[in-house]
Design a protein around this motif. Structure first.
Motif, short mmCIF file in Angstrom:
data_model
loop_
_atom_site.label_atom_id
_atom_site.label_comp_id
_atom_site.label_asym_id
_atom_site.label_seq_id
_atom_site.Cartn_x
_atom_site.Cartn_y
_atom_site.Cartn_z
N SER A 273 1.27 -1.24 -0.09
CA SER A 273 0.34 0.27 -0.13
C SER A 273 0.60 1.53 0.17
O SER A 273 2.61 1.00 0.24
CB SER A 273 -1.11 -0.13 1.36
OG SER A 273 0.07 0.44 2.60
N HIS A 274 0.15 1.99 -0.02
CA HIS A 274 1.11 3.78 0.14
C HIS A 274 1.37 3.84 1.54
O HIS A 274 2.23 5.01 1.75
CB HIS A 274 0.09 5.14 -0.32
CG HIS A 274 -1.33 4.82 0.98
ND1 HIS A 274 -2.06 3.92 1.04
CD2 HIS A 274 -0.68 5.66 1.70
CE1 HIS A 274 -2.92 4.63 2.49
NE2 HIS A 274 -2.46 5.66 2.55
N GLN B 233 -1.99 -2.94 8.02
CA GLN B 233 -1.13 -2.42 6.80
C GLN B 233 -0.12 -1.30 7.50
O GLN B 233 1.13 -1.43 6.57
CB GLN B 233 -2.58 -1.67 5.79
CG GLN B 233 -2.84 -2.42 5.40
CD GLN B 233 -2.86 -2.46 3.45
OE1 GLN B 233 -1.50 -2.17 3.38
NE2 GLN B 233 -3.40 -2.96 2.37
N SER C 2 -1.25 8.06 9.41
CA SER C 2 -2.30 8.80 9.03
C SER C 2 -2.72 9.70 9.83
O SER C 2 -1.78 10.19 11.00
CB SER C 2 -3.69 7.48 8.63
OG SER C 2 -4.74 8.71 7.88
N PRO D 127 -9.55 7.14 -1.81
CA PRO D 127 -10.35 6.46 -0.47
C PRO D 127 -9.97 7.45 0.60
O PRO D 127 -8.84 7.66 0.54
CB PRO D 127 -9.41 5.20 -0.28
CG PRO D 127 -9.15 5.00 -0.92
CD PRO D 127 -8.50 6.12 -1.89
N PHE D 128 -10.91 7.48 1.94
CA PHE D 128 -10.88 8.49 2.82
C PHE D 128 -10.68 7.46 4.49
O PHE D 128 -11.78 7.55 4.75
CB PHE D 128 -11.49 9.75 2.97
CG PHE D 128 -10.36 10.44 3.81
CD1 PHE D 128 -10.59 11.70 3.00
CD2 PHE D 128 -10.89 10.80 5.36
CE1 PHE D 128 -9.56 12.75 4.05
CE2 PHE D 128 -10.37 11.53 5.98
CZ PHE D 128 -10.18 12.54 5.99
N GLY D 129 -9.50 7.38 5.11
CA GLY D 129 -10.03 6.84 6.81
C GLY D 129 -9.53 7.97 7.41
O GLY D 129 -9.68 8.39 8.10
N GLY D 130 -8.28 8.59 7.43
CA GLY D 130 -8.03 9.60 7.53
C GLY D 130 -7.00 10.55 7.47
O GLY D 130 -6.68 11.94 7.28
N GLY D 131 -7.25 10.36 6.31
CA GLY D 131 -6.06 11.55 4.81
C GLY D 131 -5.51 11.26 3.94
O GLY D 131 -5.54 11.98 2.82
N SER D 132 -4.79 10.46 4.51
CA SER D 132 -3.38 10.20 4.10
C SER D 132 -2.72 9.64 2.37
O SER D 132 -2.01 11.10 2.41
CB SER D 132 -2.01 9.38 4.93
OG SER D 132 -2.46 8.42 4.88
N ASN D 133 -3.67 8.96 2.24
CA ASN D 133 -3.77 8.91 0.88
C ASN D 133 -4.85 9.94 0.04
O ASN D 133 -3.99 9.64 -1.06
CB ASN D 133 -3.68 7.03 0.24
CG ASN D 133 -4.85 7.43 -0.10
OD1 ASN D 133 -5.65 7.14 -1.62
ND2 ASN D 133 -6.16 6.67 1.18
N GLU E 37 -10.04 -1.24 1.41
CA GLU E 37 -10.27 -0.14 1.34
C GLU E 37 -10.29 0.91 -0.39
O GLU E 37 -10.81 1.49 -0.02
CB GLU E 37 -8.99 1.01 2.68
CG GLU E 37 -8.78 0.28 3.63
CD GLU E 37 -8.69 -0.93 3.95
OE1 GLU E 37 -7.85 -1.32 3.27
OE2 GLU E 37 -8.43 -1.17 5.71
#
Ligand SMILES: *Cc1c(COP(=O)(O)O)cnc(C)c1O
Length: 455
Positions: A110-111, A139, A229, A262-268, A385
């Motif tokens: 992943s990123h 991850q 993140s 996609p958005f979890g905490g915003g890093s990617n 995700e």
């Protein structure tokens, strides 16, 4: 032959990270002390993070140099390819042009190594011997394990007991790179022992795992903590993705009308979108739409409120100005574990508040349909995700078809799903169900908040 992959050579790996704060019309509001509720300075973070990362967390500078050694490690998998999604365009029968940036080629898939590597690097520079962190699905833990191994730093990962038992292969990955993985709650910390004494059979939670990792860092001088993140320096590091993508789109002779992640905490999302948003901000024109894509079961951007809230469940972190569902909010156990965070990073929250970016939410069933469509059309099996970004891209491509217009769509394929077969198994068995939160559920969670409001 039509070109499918737009690639860059290693010497085109960007030399600087881009700090969007320099270009934001309204700067993020300051973090507040959890007790006094007064603004706090960067030194409050010193027990947990190395100085250089704290500086990056608050820097107003537009560009931050990427150390040569970090670029050299990046070259193990960077630049990552940009794909034109011919297969997906064909099955959707859309006039849209669809591109995706593929971050699944990194060692951990992943990123996340984009930030794990510089974080380990700066810790090493400051003589740190051990880094602790928490991981849910694994991850982030595996990315940090990979990075620490490179710099000969000990890596301790507190993995939520439920995932530890259910996702043994992510744990083995971390072990392969030399990390110690503890099922959380563990006996290694005061916080863990206390919870185990009360309930020896608990399945754990991310909040507990964070408390354990922070305790280890706060009580040992040679140990620091790392986050994968949410924080500004994490987003900064991830802008390597979008800077490469800008170059690649130029090479393809194209520019996106719409950028999606996609958005979890915003890093990617930040990583891909900020270098494109920069063009909007510098030109003063809103040419490129940037859309963050979240699950309907954890809709902080589309249905949350903008106010101060804690970053963790327990309420130990500074208060941050963010879109949130309330730090006590417990989302349904969807497979997209990386998107189950109650809040959004500070920078992204301010950008949304200022209507410089957009957000949408997708249901759990819709995203798996999108993921399987993508896997069959493009070959790569997306992480649960990542399927959220794909679902948004498909929705936008379908709109193009209905309206009879062509737009250029770029999305972040931020990770592969090769370790997530359980999720796909559940989907094929019909065990993934539609899930939408009621307004009452969201209101109940927000009603518990007594953190400061923002005018
Ligand atoms: C961690 C993770 C996410 C969510 O985190 P962000 O900080 O929002 O990027 C999304 N996709 C994958 C594959 C992840 O590993």
């Amino acid at each position: 032959m039509k070109q499918r992959k737009i690639t860059l050579s290693e010497n085109e790996i960007p030399e600087k990270w881009y700090n969007i704060v320099a270009d934001m019309p309204n700067k993020p509001l300051p973090p507040l002390h959890p007790g006094t509720k007064e603004p706090i300075g960067p030194d409050a973070l010193a027990p947990l993070f190395p100085m250089e990362l704290i500086k990056q967390e608050v820097t107003p500078e537009k560009w931050v140099d990427i150390p040569d050694e970090v670029r050299h490690i990046y070259s193990m998998w960077r630049p990552t390819p940009l794909y034109r999604a011919y297969g997906l365009e064909k099955v959707l029968d859309t006039p849209a042009k669809i591109y995706y940036k593929y971050e699944g080629v990194s060692p951990s898939g992943s990123h996340k190594p984009n930030t794990a590597v510089p974080q380990a690097y700066y810790n090493k520079q400051e003589g740190i011997k051990r880094i602790t962190t928490e991981t849910g699905a694994g991850q982030w833990g595996s990315a940090l394990a990979f990075a620490c191994n490179h710099f000969d730093i000990e890596c301790e990962v507190y993995m939520v007991r439920l995932s530890y038992d259910h996702k043994p292969y992510r744990k083995i990955m971390m072990n392969t790179w030399g990390a110690k993985v503890f099922p959380s709650p563990s006996n290694a910390t005061e916080a863990g022992r206390k919870i185990l004494a009360e309930d020896p059979n608990t399945t754990g939670s991310l909040g507990i795992a964070i408390s354990e990792a922070i305790e280890r860092a706060a009580t040992n001088d040679d140990t620091k903590y790392a986050l994968g993140s949410v924080l500004n320096h994490v987003k900064l590091h991830q802008t390597i993705i979008g800077q490469e993508a800008v170059l690649q789109m130029e090479k393809a002779g194209d520019m996106p009308d719409i950028v999606i992640a996609p958005f979890g905490g915003g890093s990617n999302f930040a990583g891909l979108a900020f270098p494109f948003l920069r063009m909007n901000l510098e030109s003063g024109e809103h040419k490129i739409r940037c859309i963050a894509s979240e699950p309907t079961s954890c809709p902080k951007l589309t249905r949350g409120v903008f106010r101060y809230d804690f970053g963790d469940t327990v309420g130990m972190t500074p208060l941050l100005p963010m879109y949130t569902l309330g730090h006590n909010f417990v989302p349904a156990p969807i497979h997209a574990g990386g998107l189950r965070y109650h809040g959004a990073g500070v920078i992204v929250s301010q950008l949304l508040r200022d209507k410089l970016i957009e957000a949408v939410a997708h249901d759990n069933v819709e995203v798996f349909e999108a993921g399987v469509t993508f896997a069959r059309a493009e070959g790569i099996i997306p992480a649960p995700e990542a399927t959220h970004g794909i679902a948004t891209a498909i929705a936008e491509a379908n709109k193009c078809k209905q309206e009879g217009v062509s737009r250029t769509i770029l999305f972040n394929m931020c990770g592969h799903g090769n370790f997530d077969m359980k999720a796909y198994e559940d989907y094929f068995a019909g065990n993934i169900v539609r899930h939408e939160l009621s307004t009452a559920e969201i209101e109940a969670s927000l009603a518990k908040l007594d953190t400061p409001l923002i005018e």
